[in-house]
Motif scaffolding. Structure first.
Motif, PDB file in Angstrom:
ATOM      1  N   GLY A 130       0.782  -1.216   0.000  1.00 30.69           N
ATOM      2  CA  GLY A 130       0.000   0.000   0.000  1.00 30.69           C
ATOM      3  C   GLY A 130       0.816   1.269   0.000  1.00 30.69           C
ATOM      4  N   HIS A 131       2.129   1.168   0.214  1.00 31.62           N
ATOM      5  CA  HIS A 131       2.968   2.374   0.177  1.00 31.62           C
ATOM      6  C   HIS A 131       2.789   3.030  -1.190  1.00 31.62           C
ATOM      7  CE1 HIS A 131       6.456   5.005   0.036  1.00 31.62           C
ATOM      8  NE2 HIS A 131       6.621   4.825   1.340  1.00 31.62           N
ATOM      9  N   GLU A 147      -8.117  -3.324  -8.680  1.00 37.25           N
ATOM     10  CA  GLU A 147      -8.521  -3.379  -7.280  1.00 37.25           C
ATOM     11  C   GLU A 147      -7.876  -2.241  -6.513  1.00 37.25           C
ATOM     12  OE1 GLU A 147      -7.876  -7.163  -5.485  1.00 37.25           O
ATOM     13  OE2 GLU A 147      -9.021  -8.268  -6.999  1.00 37.25           O
ATOM     14  N   LYS A 148      -8.636  -1.666  -5.604  1.00 34.53           N
ATOM     15  CA  LYS A 148      -8.126  -0.563  -4.789  1.00 34.53           C
ATOM     16  C   LYS A 148      -6.956  -1.048  -3.937  1.00 34.53           C
ATOM     17  CE  LYS A 148     -11.243   1.974  -2.817  1.00 34.53           C
ATOM     18  NZ  LYS A 148     -12.264   2.495  -1.861  1.00 34.53           N
ATOM     19  N   PRO A 149      -5.851  -0.305  -3.911  1.00 36.01           N
ATOM     20  CA  PRO A 149      -4.693  -0.718  -3.113  1.00 36.01           C
ATOM     21  C   PRO A 149      -5.013  -0.748  -1.616  1.00 36.01           C
ATOM     22  CG  PRO A 149      -4.092   1.010  -4.662  1.00 36.01           C
ATOM     23  CD  PRO A 149      -5.586   0.924  -4.687  1.00 36.01           C
ATOM     24  N   TYR A 189      -2.939   8.515   1.231  1.00 32.68           N
ATOM     25  CA  TYR A 189      -3.972   7.583   0.786  1.00 32.68           C
ATOM     26  C   TYR A 189      -5.309   8.246   0.481  1.00 32.68           C
ATOM     27  CZ  TYR A 189      -6.834   3.432   0.269  1.00 32.68           C
ATOM     28  OH  TYR A 189      -7.667   2.482  -0.247  1.00 32.68           O
ATOM     29  N   GLN A 190      -5.769   9.110   1.366  1.00 31.63           N
ATOM     30  CA  GLN A 190      -7.096   9.699   1.150  1.00 31.63           C
ATOM     31  C   GLN A 190      -7.157  10.496  -0.144  1.00 31.63           C
ATOM     32  OE1 GLN A 190      -8.992  11.580   4.571  1.00 31.63           O
ATOM     33  NE2 GLN A 190      -9.897  13.087   3.209  1.00 31.63           N
ATOM     34  N   GLU A 207      -9.272   9.718  -3.737  1.00 34.43           N
ATOM     35  CA  GLU A 207     -10.194  10.648  -4.377  1.00 34.43           C
ATOM     36  C   GLU A 207      -9.933  10.739  -5.880  1.00 34.43           C
ATOM     37  OE1 GLU A 207      -9.709  14.283  -2.287  1.00 34.43           O
ATOM     38  OE2 GLU A 207     -10.779  13.615  -0.496  1.00 34.43           O
ATOM     39  N   ILE A 208      -8.661  10.638  -6.273  1.00 34.29           N
ATOM     40  CA  ILE A 208      -8.303  10.728  -7.694  1.00 34.29           C
ATOM     41  C   ILE A 208      -8.458   9.380  -8.378  1.00 34.29           C
ATOM     42  CG2 ILE A 208      -6.406  11.199  -9.306  1.00 34.29           C
ATOM     43  CD1 ILE A 208      -5.353  13.212  -7.189  1.00 34.29           C
TER      44      ILE A 208
END
Length: 325
Positions: free
Chosen positions: A14-15, A160-162, A148-149, A153-154
């Motif tokens: 996720g980094h 798949e979402k990280p 992350y936030q 948004e972008i």
């Protein structure tokens, strides 16, 4: 390419940089498929691959709006100039090809696709050898934890979402309006208020509302006018006497019944928007009403927005930012 990959592989899931490299692997696969695609023999297959590649815009936008501002804070402004221009050149190539795609001009497509592919490859080499290694040196761990936030948004190119970084429990999510975490900013917070997406002084808020190219009137949940903006060229005149006035007294008799009906529909939750447009003194006026609700969906009033759209309706073709002069 990927000379920095051994370092990236050691990063936690996720980094942000690790996610960029996961996207990079996807981009390389897409480029290979696009290189082999034959728009003459199978235009639809080529077109699907090309459309998948155009989601690279999300990667560009994350770099420009997330990564580059942090690099600027640490004194490295080069990417905000040079690499952003590189992005824009690739965007121009994508727009050009989109035009050829709409015409199914396969000859032009075949001529221009290699330029796009090679341009993206060159960009990724610069990312791998300069951008991401330097970013890892300059940005702190706390910096990376703030990404992350905004990245979410972008959006990402990935299917798949990280994984969120750092890993957080769902109940720990904080809405931007409640996020009071202190961050290093390049401007003073003296006399400012925290809004959902930033900080402004009362003077700045007043100036913003004054210079908006639309007339705004805010009626609260008790049907009382509590605000209007004082612009230079209001469509309909307003004066201080309107503040505190009931909305039913602010419209001519022939239209007040419709205004009250709109308000009642908004209060009941059956409608959220109403819009109208008409000729007024030789101009085209666009009026919109928006129901205002808080986070609990409770009705908090209505905003009326009026705008003279006469000149807007005349627009044709395009005028880009670089054509401003």
């Amino acid at each position: 390419m990927d000379s920095f990959l051994p370092t990236v592989e050691k990063l936690p899931e996720g980094h942000p940089v690790k996610v960029y490299y996961q996207e990079g692997a996807l981009i390389q696969d897409i480029l290979l498929e696009l290189y082999d695609a034959d728009p003459v023999k199978d235009f639809q297959k080529y077109f699907n691959i090309f459309n998948q590649l155009t989601t690279i815009e999300k990667r560009f936008a994350r770099k420009e709006n997330q990564l580059f501002p942090y690099l600027e804070k640490h004194g490295w402004e080069g990417p905000s100039q040079g690499m952003w221009s590189f992005h824009d050149n690739l965007r121009d190539q994508i727009r050009l090809l989109n035009g050829y795609n709409s015409e199914k001009n396969t000859e032009k497509i075949i001529d221009n696709i290699p330029y796009l592919i090679e341009g993206i490859k060159r960009l990724m080499i610069i990312e791998d050898t300069r951008l991401f290694p330097n970013s890892m040196d300059l940005l702190s761990e706390d910096d990376w934890k703030e990404f992350y936030q905004g990245d979410e948004e972008i959006g990402w190119m990935l299917l798949e979402k990280p994984t969120p970084y750092p890993t957080i429990e769902k109940e720990e999510y904080v809405h931007p309006s409640q996020d009071f975490k202190k961050r290093d900013l390049s401007f003073s917070l003296d006399n400012t208020f925290h809004y959902d997406e930033g900080y402004m002084t009362p003077e700045q808020v007043n100036l913003l509302l004054r210079f908006l190219p639309v007339d705004i009137t805010y009626v609260d949940e008790n049907d009382k006018v509590i605000f209007y903006n004082r612009g230079e060229d209001r469509v309909f005149p307003r004066s201080k006497g309107i503040i505190g006035r009931e909305v039913r007294f602010c419209h001519p008799p022939k239209s007040v019944d419709m205004v009250l009906r709109i308000v009642e529909e908004f209060k009941a939750g059956t409608k959220d928007v109403a819009e109208f447009w008409f000729n007024f003194k030789g101009r085209i006026i666009h009026i919109r009403y928006f129901a205002i609700r808080n986070d609990n969906k409770e009705y908090k009033g209505v905003i009326e927005m009026s705008q003279d759209i006469t000149e807007i309706q005349k627009l044709e073709g395009q005028k880009r930012l670089l054509d401003w002069d």
